[in-house]
Scaffold this active site. Structure first.
Site, short mmCIF file in Angstrom:
data_model
loop_
_atom_site.label_atom_id
_atom_site.label_comp_id
_atom_site.label_asym_id
_atom_site.label_seq_id
_atom_site.Cartn_x
_atom_site.Cartn_y
_atom_site.Cartn_z
N LYS A 116 37.42 26.02 37.46
CA LYS A 116 37.74 26.64 38.75
C LYS A 116 37.87 25.64 39.89
CE LYS A 116 35.88 31.22 37.85
NZ LYS A 116 35.01 32.26 38.41
N LYS A 158 29.22 29.35 42.51
CA LYS A 158 29.99 29.73 41.32
C LYS A 158 30.01 28.60 40.30
CE LYS A 158 33.53 32.71 43.29
NZ LYS A 158 34.99 32.86 43.38
N GLU A 200 31.42 28.73 47.89
CA GLU A 200 32.45 29.35 48.73
C GLU A 200 31.77 30.23 49.77
OE1 GLU A 200 34.99 31.73 46.22
OE2 GLU A 200 36.22 30.01 45.69
N LYS A 201 32.45 30.39 50.87
CA LYS A 201 32.06 31.40 51.85
C LYS A 201 32.07 32.75 51.12
CE LYS A 201 31.67 33.05 56.07
NZ LYS A 201 30.34 32.78 56.64
N LEU A 203 32.79 36.39 51.28
CA LEU A 203 33.50 37.33 52.15
C LEU A 203 32.83 38.69 52.04
CD1 LEU A 203 37.15 36.22 51.32
CD2 LEU A 203 35.70 35.46 53.19
N GLU A 275 44.56 35.31 41.44
CA GLU A 275 43.65 36.28 42.07
C GLU A 275 43.26 35.84 43.48
OE1 GLU A 275 41.57 38.39 38.26
OE2 GLU A 275 40.33 36.95 39.35
N GLU A 287 40.92 32.51 41.75
CA GLU A 287 41.14 31.87 40.45
C GLU A 287 42.47 32.31 39.88
OE1 GLU A 287 38.77 32.88 37.09
OE2 GLU A 287 38.79 35.03 37.50
N ARG A 291 46.85 34.23 31.29
CA ARG A 291 47.03 35.12 30.14
C ARG A 291 47.48 36.48 30.64
NH1 ARG A 291 42.78 38.35 31.48
NH2 ARG A 291 41.02 37.24 32.36
P1 ADP Z 1 35.34 35.64 37.25
O1 ADP Z 1 36.10 34.48 36.72
O2 ADP Z 1 33.95 35.70 36.71
O3 ADP Z 1 36.09 36.94 37.14
P2 ADP Z 1 36.13 35.39 40.07
O4 ADP Z 1 36.08 34.09 40.77
O5 ADP Z 1 37.46 35.92 39.68
O6 ADP Z 1 35.13 35.34 38.82
O7 ADP Z 1 35.42 36.50 40.95
C1 ADP Z 1 35.19 37.79 40.45
C2 ADP Z 1 34.80 38.74 41.58
O8 ADP Z 1 33.67 38.23 42.28
C3 ADP Z 1 35.86 38.93 42.64
O9 ADP Z 1 36.82 39.91 42.30
C4 ADP Z 1 35.00 39.36 43.83
O10 ADP Z 1 34.60 40.71 43.67
C5 ADP Z 1 33.75 38.51 43.68
N1 ADP Z 1 33.89 37.24 44.46
C6 ADP Z 1 34.30 36.05 43.98
N2 ADP Z 1 34.35 35.11 44.97
C7 ADP Z 1 33.94 35.73 46.09
C8 ADP Z 1 33.77 35.31 47.48
N3 ADP Z 1 34.02 34.05 47.87
N4 ADP Z 1 33.34 36.23 48.37
C9 ADP Z 1 33.08 37.51 47.98
N5 ADP Z 1 33.22 37.96 46.70
C10 ADP Z 1 33.63 37.09 45.77
#
Ligand code: ADP
Length: 450
Positions: A116, A158, A200-201, A203, A275, A287, A291
């Site tokens: 990531k 993360k 990350e911040k 949100l 995403e 991310e 796929r």
């Molecule tokens: P994964 O690879 O485990 O699916 P993601 O990075 O796609 O992880 O994040 C999955 C979910 O986590 C997002 O859809 C959101 O709901 C939450 N999320 C991820 N990053 C943030 C963020 N910076 N602030 C708030 N929610 C987050």
């Protein structure tokens, strides 16, 4: 074009690929574990090969067994579905070395997007807007604490190798940082063998908006609009729709072009999903999934294209069958994920299906590998079906969803269907007014979840 392809997956997604192959006149080979001898994908494929015992590690994830199955059957290409080996760069490399075609992106692109931190750096350099946070990995707690202050709490820690909602921890205040940092690292290490984390911040009220992209591997790419997947439980999507109720045509065109340009720039091949979190009119990259996504049917619904056929075409070296100007949105589509789980705790509920009846009629698509008499094995994912509806507009899609859910019969195991009946009564769901935290709050008040 290929004469025969092997599907390195099971369940509804294996059927999805077999169906596309059959329409294209391509033979299909199913692989299965001993627990899946009676599974629908085995019955529906032209040929099948047993590749090992129930444990995924020794079957669906066993690269030597899958390659042996290709050799035995003469399959020339492998479609990985989603999950399992679909984002395993090492697997793709081995296929390349064996002269087999992977129906998906290159090992290099999977590697870049699978990490990531590298993914974020790459996207940033390609002009894609990202969530503010650390520059790269955060090695020590002291660094994490410093970045927490700089970025401003709340923050999310993360795992760079994370996925499926694992390896992510929120620190609401500086006080939470130590525990969140250590837990995210530990989860990264135990689930993905990599304890590197970044920050990350966090949100607080975003929507999850993802852009479907598709490339030909030769510098051409398109986008197929967005999906709103904000209704999530434990970071896992349960309800997805396209187009997103909050996205205007101008915003779609703008972010869509940023995404298609980015993937065209790196000669990306096949389907991908970029995403974003979307808050106050801004998109923030989180991310890229290299796929086919579980929720791809809602995009197929509104654009009337077959993404799997397209994946197979470009993997065989053919051009994409559409260009950006051919892609027009028609109506609205919604998908709900039906899991064999017992509410209110969502505990897995494998077992024997005594009765099964799929809904039908105009605008209804049921992607499922269930049949009456089938026994859902306890070893795999609890997703047993996806109900996808399409209507001329959102209100029609919602009415169709309610109608088709009431036709669906799955007896013998508990499912998440009652959750969707309840959600459809909610004014916020009816109006599309929700963010990524909405469902968790709703579950707490309605099902006592914490
Ligand atoms: P994964 O690879 O485990 O699916 P993601 O990075 O796609 O992880 O994040 C999955 C979910 O986590 C997002 O859809 C959101 O709901 C939450 N999320 C991820 N990053 C943030 C963020 N910076 N602030 C708030 N929610 C987050």
């Amino acid at each position: 074009m290929f004469k025969k392809i092997l599907i390195a997956n099971r369940g509804e997604i294996a059927l999805r690929v077999i169906r596309a192959a059959r329409e294209m006149g391509i033979g299909s080979v199913a692989v299965h574990s001993t627990a899946d001898s009676d599974a629908m994908h085995v019955r529906m494929a032209d040929e099948s090969v047993c590749i090992g015992p129930p444990s995924s590690q020794q079957s669906y994830l066993s690269i030597p067994s899958i390659i042996a199955a290709c050799e035995i059957t003469g399959a020339e290409a492998i479609h990985p579905g989603y999950g399992f080996l679909s984002e395993n760069a090492g697997f793709v490399q081995i296929l390349e070395d064996h002269g087999l075609t992977f129906i998906g992106p290159t090992a290099e692109h999977i590697r870049i997007m699978g990490d990531k931190i590298t993914a974020k750096d790459t996207m940033k350099a390609l002009g894609v807007p990202c969530v503010p946070g650390s520059e790269g990995g955060v090695p020590t707690l002291a660094d994490a604490q410093r970045i927490g202050e700089e970025v401003g709490y709340p923050v999310i820690i993360k795992a760079t190798a994370g996925g499926g909602g694992k390896g992510m921890k929120v620190a609401q205040t500086a006080k939470d940082m130590e525990r969140a940092f250590q837990t995210a690292r530990a989860e990264g290490k135990s689930n993905f063998g990599n304890d590197e984390v970044y920050i990350e911040k966090y949100l607080t009220t975003p929507r999850h908006i993802e852009i479907q992209v598709f490339g030909d591997g030769k510098g051409r790419a398109v986008h197929l609009g967005e999906r709103d997947c904000s209704l999530q439980r434990r970071h896992q999507k349960v309800f997805e729709e396209a187009p997103g109720p909050s996205i205007t045509p101008e915003e779609r065109a703008r972010i869509g072009k940023v995404c298609s340009d980015a993937v065209a720039n790196i000669n990306y091949i096949g389907a991908g999903t970029i995403e974003f979190l979307y808050e106050n009119g801004e998109f923030y990259f989180i991310e890229m999934n290299t796929r086919l996504q579980v929720e791809h049917p809602v995009t197929e619904g509104i654009f009337g294209v077959d993404l799997v056929r397209e994946q197979i075409n470009v993997a065989a070296g053919l051009p994409m069958s559409f260009q950006q100007e051919d892609l027009e949105i028609n109506g609205h589509a919604i998908e709900v994920r039906i899991n064999a789980e017992k509410l209110p705790n969502f505990s897995p509920c494998p077992g024997r299906i005594t009765q099964y009846h799929a809904p039908g009629g105009l605008g209804v698509r049921m992607d499922s590998a269930l049949y009456a008499g089938y026994t859902i094995p306890p070893y795999y994912d609890s997703l047993i079906g996806k109900l996808i509806v399409h209507g001329r507009h959102r209100a029609e899609a919602l009415a169709r969803l309610e109608r088709s859910l009431s036709e669906l019969i799955v007896d013998g195991v508990d499912t998440t269907v009652p959750l969707f009946h309840a959600l459809l009564q909610e004014p916020d769901v009816q109006s599309g007014n929700y963010n990524i935290h909405w469902l968790e709050h709703w579950l707490e008040t309605h099902m006592g979840e914490s």
